[in-house]
Design a protein around this motif. Structure first.
Motif, PDB file in Angstrom:
ATOM      1  N   UNK A   1      -2.840  -2.724 -50.853  1.00  0.00           N
ATOM      2  CA  UNK A   1      -3.899  -1.746 -50.585  1.00  0.00           C
ATOM      3  C   UNK A   1      -3.770  -0.568 -51.542  1.00  0.00           C
TER       4      UNK A   1
ATOM      5  N   UNK B   1      -5.015  -0.146 -55.551  1.00  0.00           N
ATOM      6  CA  UNK B   1      -6.347   0.244 -56.020  1.00  0.00           C
ATOM      7  C   UNK B   1      -6.547   1.753 -56.032  1.00  0.00           C
ATOM      8  N   UNK B   2      -5.489   2.496 -55.721  1.00  0.00           N
ATOM      9  CA  UNK B   2      -5.600   3.956 -55.782  1.00  0.00           C
ATOM     10  C   UNK B   2      -5.488   4.404 -57.234  1.00  0.00           C
ATOM     11  N   UNK B   3      -6.352   5.329 -57.624  1.00  0.00           N
ATOM     12  CA  UNK B   3      -6.206   5.936 -58.942  1.00  0.00           C
ATOM     13  C   UNK B   3      -5.017   6.894 -58.863  1.00  0.00           C
TER      14      UNK B   3
ATOM     15  N   UNK C   1      -5.884   9.779 -56.628  1.00  0.00           N
ATOM     16  CA  UNK C   1      -5.852   9.377 -55.213  1.00  0.00           C
ATOM     17  C   UNK C   1      -4.416   9.347 -54.722  1.00  0.00           C
TER      18      UNK C   1
ATOM     19  N   UNK D   1      -3.044  12.848 -54.171  1.00  0.00           N
ATOM     20  CA  UNK D   1      -3.607  13.439 -52.956  1.00  0.00           C
ATOM     21  C   UNK D   1      -2.979  12.818 -51.716  1.00  0.00           C
ATOM     22  N   UNK D   2      -2.841  11.494 -51.749  1.00  0.00           N
ATOM     23  CA  UNK D   2      -2.266  10.789 -50.609  1.00  0.00           C
ATOM     24  C   UNK D   2      -0.805  11.202 -50.409  1.00  0.00           C
TER      25      UNK D   2
ATOM     26  N   UNK E   1      -0.552  14.734 -48.870  1.00  0.00           N
ATOM     27  CA  UNK E   1      -0.826  14.717 -47.427  1.00  0.00           C
ATOM     28  C   UNK E   1       0.351  14.132 -46.662  1.00  0.00           C
TER      29      UNK E   1
ATOM     30  N   UNK F   1      -4.524   0.417 -62.260  1.00  0.00           N
ATOM     31  CA  UNK F   1      -5.209   0.052 -61.015  1.00  0.00           C
ATOM     32  C   UNK F   1      -5.149  -1.471 -60.836  1.00  0.00           C
TER      33      UNK F   1
ATOM     34  N   UNK G   1     -12.766   0.829 -55.938  1.00  0.00           N
ATOM     35  CA  UNK G   1     -12.536  -0.378 -55.122  1.00  0.00           C
ATOM     36  C   UNK G   1     -11.975  -0.079 -53.727  1.00  0.00           C
ATOM     37  N   UNK G   2     -11.342   1.081 -53.601  1.00  0.00           N
ATOM     38  CA  UNK G   2     -10.750   1.414 -52.303  1.00  0.00           C
ATOM     39  C   UNK G   2     -11.808   1.515 -51.201  1.00  0.00           C
TER      40      UNK G   2
ATOM     41  N   UNK H   1      -9.108   9.174 -45.579  1.00  0.00           N
ATOM     42  CA  UNK H   1      -9.396   8.286 -46.713  1.00  0.00           C
ATOM     43  C   UNK H   1      -8.394   8.491 -47.850  1.00  0.00           C
ATOM     44  N   UNK H   2      -8.211   7.446 -48.636  1.00  0.00           N
ATOM     45  CA  UNK H   2      -7.356   7.561 -49.823  1.00  0.00           C
ATOM     46  C   UNK H   2      -8.137   8.167 -50.983  1.00  0.00           C
ATOM     47  N   UNK H   3      -9.406   7.762 -51.101  1.00  0.00           N
ATOM     48  CA  UNK H   3     -10.186   8.256 -52.238  1.00  0.00           C
ATOM     49  C   UNK H   3     -10.856   9.563 -51.850  1.00  0.00           C
ATOM     50  N   UNK H   4     -11.289  10.288 -52.871  1.00  0.00           N
ATOM     51  CA  UNK H   4     -11.930  11.564 -52.623  1.00  0.00           C
ATOM     52  C   UNK H   4     -13.289  11.307 -51.995  1.00  0.00           C
TER      53      UNK H   4
ATOM     54  N   UNK I   1     -13.547  16.460 -48.072  1.00  0.00           N
ATOM     55  CA  UNK I   1     -12.185  15.978 -47.908  1.00  0.00           C
ATOM     56  C   UNK I   1     -11.372  17.003 -47.133  1.00  0.00           C
TER      57      UNK I   1
END
Lengths: 238, 621
Positions: free
Chosen positions: A12, A15-17, A20, A23-24, A27, A56, B18-19, B236-239, B243
């Motif tokens: 999963x 696929x995070x840039x 992303x 940011x993840x 958090x 990616x 894609x996310x 969410x993972x993506x922006x 947010x």
């Protein structure tokens, strides 16, 4: 206090840039109650520095990140909290304190180990190993220039020096005709070679068509020094 | 293969973000499919990044999933790149939690946030392989329902829907799903749709388009403080568009702006207590890790304890570098003090909505803001350090003249001068930057302007051009909305069931994602209307007779038609009406909506006035 975190990127997460991911991770660190240190200025942000970004679609078993903290914490308790706090895209591996003056991850990591699962047509089955052998026997290899519409063309580059090892771990499997290749590739600020690109070079050398890899995983990031290889966490204790 | 997520994986390298198609976010809930009686799929008719910013989704996710017999999963419109892949590979619309096709669910519910998303609802049903006309669906297809603000006039979509949730859904939706679950249990998993719809019609707030019946009263929460709220929202993972964590400080607004549908349909005003809000904010911080919290509502500075709430939050959150945002501030001194308090971590621009340029026009729409108050607020904001102000206006308002439009440019200039003067006095470099954002008035159902037609395309464009000519100051950035989009909104906001075939025709011609300007297919829309013999401009601009029935008369949002007429007449007389929280009751009817509430509401009202005096400035009239 500075802390080095080793984590994995699951399917999963692949696929995070990079943004992303940052940011993840911020958090997750907040949920784990890490006392983050922030940059000064108009829009303060936490000081996270990641090792080289993953493409990616590529998973990672042992990825690294250094975090600046504003106060000291108990590494063991923090590790447990972070393990709980990470979302399904990321997996906790380890955390260690590092010296304040430690060199950045991007400055010390110079090797990446990839596992690449590829499929070949039945008639090309016997061409993979000769392709690998030809690549390893070559004294120089040129990567084609990369053209992207609207972007500056990346010129061709000699990359043989970045290819350290290629091993055929497995294959071909009778039914699926898949191979698993292990590639050890040099990483430098000067440039890097993506495993997909190396696979295309192997195919070109072996004279067969390269289908995009089925799966790519970065198994390790290493520091090569004086002929020895270390994991970034091992250097922590000196 | 059942798992559609596995089926899209080989194509993820070919699509943007894609996310969007994978799920697996923090706080995702995956329930055992076979352990529940009713499986509900929430459909958001836009892309993931828009839908995941929607607070209603998070509330319903909690409200449904906390019930042992129910399950809720999510689906969004796939963006065009993924849509093409799904169509060519035969992959149906699917749920992000289980990867199951949408058609496997017992019920699919769409939220109708704005008119331009209607085609996406139909397109999603197409992708799911479910007939979009309700009459073409069998007992084995999922029940298709809808909710959200656009239900205020849902007739253009009525022939596609089996049932509609009117009003607030967090209590009613789970009840509706329980009825479906019981219905199926009694029939060993089978559905008898006519019978089921009759059972659903018995619930207060459920509208069944195929049943003729009495007026439907909207569902509403009595107490916002005890309402279900998600403390473990999906992260969410993506922006995504917004947010951040969100706490809902209050619901409803009685300022009484005559164009505002939300201000009419969400009455009465209900507040969440400071204690509850602070506890929710702490839980959200611990469970999400977001670095921003928004205090949402139609007008957050109207909360009677907003100052204490903001102080409580800043005291705890500032040191953790969590910023606080207060969307929709009113133009008054109190707002600037609040903004100063909250923007210590990250400073953003200041936004106000005077809505009209001239005082006459602001009186017509009952926007209780004066030019003096606006300029004084700007002066205060600029002296507190802000150097960017955004102002929202509308053109094409009922009774508007070109002079009223020109006053927008004049007001923006005054704001620039007032702000720049302050900066000079303080010895600061540069000048105040003003963004003047102008939208086109769209008359909406259940408002005092529901009888009024929209200005013609030619008029709207002429007014937009006039502003462009007048706004020459480089410190002012002028932007405006597409007039064609506004016309479509106006048509669907006040249209009847006769528009359903137009929607279907437009979708068949490829129309969807109409709110994405670059995807709006104007010619296809024009053709769709023409083929059905309808004149777009005439539909958008028509005035309704005050005495003739309206397509939404059968939905009762608590505010009486008599009150809307009264307000419409006052608008024509350029008379303003006060806010009943601080001034007299205007008789909108919402307090006598449910027996017993009137007394309680008036008691609450008294308490509020008392608390407002404490802070003095909260009343800005």
């Amino acid at each position: 206090m500075k802390i080095r975190i080793c984590y994995g990127k699951t399917e999963t997460g692949s696929y995070l840039s990079h943004l992303d991911l940052a940011r993840t991770m911020e958090r997750s660190l907040r949920r784990a109650k890490a006392p983050l240190a922030f940059s000064e200025g108009f829009n303060p942000h936490p000081k996270l520095s990641f090792a080289s970004a993953l493409a990616v679609g590529t998973t990672g078993c042992r990825e690294y990140l250094d975090v600046d903290l504003a106060s000291r914490l108990n590494v063991k308790a923090f590790s447990q909290a972070l393990e709980k706090a990470l979302p399904p895209a990321l997996a906790f591996v380890a955390a260690e304190e590092i010296r304040e003056n430690s060199k950045s991850l991007s400055a010390i990591i110079n090797l990446a180990v990839y596992r690449v699962r590829v499929a070949v047509k039945p008639e090309d089955e016997d061409k993979v190993i000769p392709g690998v052998e030809k690549v390893l026997a070559a004294s120089e290899l040129w990567r084609k220039p990369k053209e992207k519409p609207g972007k500056k063309t990346i010129p061709a580059k000699e990359v043989r020096g970045l290819i350290r090892q290629i091993a055929v771990i497995q294959g071909p499997e009778a039914a699926a005709k898949t191979y698993e290749l292990e590639m050890v590739l040099g990483l430098s600020t000067d440039g890097q070679l993506r495993p997909q690109e190396l696979w295309e070079m192997i195919a070109a050398a072996g004279d067969f068509e390269a289908a995009p890899p089925l799966a790519v995983c970065r198994r390790a990031l290493l520091i090569e020094q004086g002929g020895k290889r270390f994991a970034p966490m091992e250097g922590v204790r000196d | 293969m059942k798992d559609c997520i596995e089926r899209v994986k080989p194509y993820l390298q070919q699509v943007v973000k894609p996310q969007r198609y994978l799920g697996g976010e923090l706080n995702e809930i995956k329930k055992d499919w076979d352990s529940v009686q009713c499986r509900f799929l929430f459909g958001f008719p836009d892309v993931y990044d828009v839908g995941m910013s929607h607070l209603g989704l998070q509330i319903l996710y909690e409200a449904v999933n906390r019930r042992p017999g129910l399950l809720m999963e999510r689906t969004f419109s796939p963006w065009l790149d993924m849509e093409a892949i799904m169509i060519s590979q035969g992959i149906p619309l699917y749920a992000l939690e289980s990867g199951r096709p949408a058609g496997d669910f017992d019920c699919i519910g769409f939220t109708l946030q704005h008119e331009m998303s209607y085609t996406n609802v139909l397109q999603m049903l197409k992708l799911a392989g479910i007939p979009y006309w309700a009459k073409d669906r069998s007992d084995r297809d999922p029940l298709i329902i809808a909710g959200g603000p656009c239900v205020a006039n849902v007739e253009p979509l009525a022939p596609f829907l089996d049932a509609v949730v009117v009003g607030e859904g967090e209590e009613l939706l789970p009840e509706l799903l329980e009825v479906i679950g019981r219905h199926k249990a009694e029939r060993r998993g089978a559905v008898d749709k006519p019978r089921l719809l009759e059972e659903l019609a018995a619930l207060e707030g459920i509208y069944i388009p195929t049943l003729k019946g009495p007026v439907i009263k909207k569902a509403r929460l009595k107490d916002l403080d005890e309402a279900i709220f998600s403390l473990t929202p999906l992260v969410p993972y993506i922006e995504v568009v917004h947010d951040r964590m969100m706490v809902e400080v209050l619901r409803g607004c009685t300022r009484g702006c005559r164009f505002c549908q939300a201000g009419m349909i969400y009455r009465p005003v209900r507040e969440r207590s400071k204690e509850t809000l602070l506890a929710q904010a702490r839980a959200l911080r611990d469970n999400t890790g977001h670095n921003e919290i928004a205090l949402t509502s139609l007008s957050s500075s109207d909360h009677t304890c907003i100052k204490e709430i903001v102080e409580g939050l800043t005291a705890e959150f500032n040191k953790e570098m969590i910023s606080i945002s207060l969307p929709s501030l009113r133009a008054n001194h109190f707002s600037v003090s609040l903004a100063e308090e909250i923007q210590k971590v990250r400073r953003t621009g200041f936004t106000f909505a005077p809505e009209a340029g001239s005082q006459r026009m602001r009186d017509v729409i009952n926007k209780g803001v004066t030019e003096e108050a606006l300029l004084a607020t700007v002066t205060k904001a600029v002296s507190a350090g802000w150097q960017q102000i955004k102002l929202y206006f509308m053109i094409g308002l009922p009774g508007e003249t070109m002079e009223d439009v020109e006053a927008i440019a004049g007001l923006c200039e005054k704001v620039v001068y007032a702000g720049t003067k302050v900066m000079k006095e303080q010895g600061r470099k540069g000048s105040l930057r003003v963004t003047c954002a102008v939208s086109n008035f769209v008359p909406k159902a259940q408002t005092p302007f529901q009888w009024v037609g929209q200005a013609s395309q030619e008029e709207l464009k002429a007014r937009q051009r006039r502003l462009k000519e007048l706004i020459k100051d480089r410190r002012i950035t002028y932007n405006y909305h597409d007039a064609f989009t506004s016309m479509l909104e106006a048509i669907f906001a006040r249209g009847g069931r006769e528009l359903a075939p137009v929607l279907a025709a437009a979708v068949e011609k490829g129309c969807h994602f109409d709110s994405w300007t670059e995807e709006l297919r104007r010619d296809s829309w024009r053709q769709a209307f023409e083929e059905l013999g309808m004149d777009m401009e005439a539909l958008a601009t028509r005035n309704f007779d005050l005495n003739s029935p309206l397509p939404w008369d059968h939905l009762n949002y608590g505010v009486s038609k008599g009150f809307l007429m009264y307000e419409y007449n006052r608008a024509q007389g350029e008379m303003i009406s006060g806010d009943c929280r601080y001034q007299g009751c205007n008789g909108c009817g919402v307090c006598s909506f449910t027996v017993g509430d009137a007394e309680e509401n008036s008691a609450r009202g008294r308490r509020k006035i008392g608390e407002n005096i404490l802070y003095g400035e909260a009343v800005d009239q």
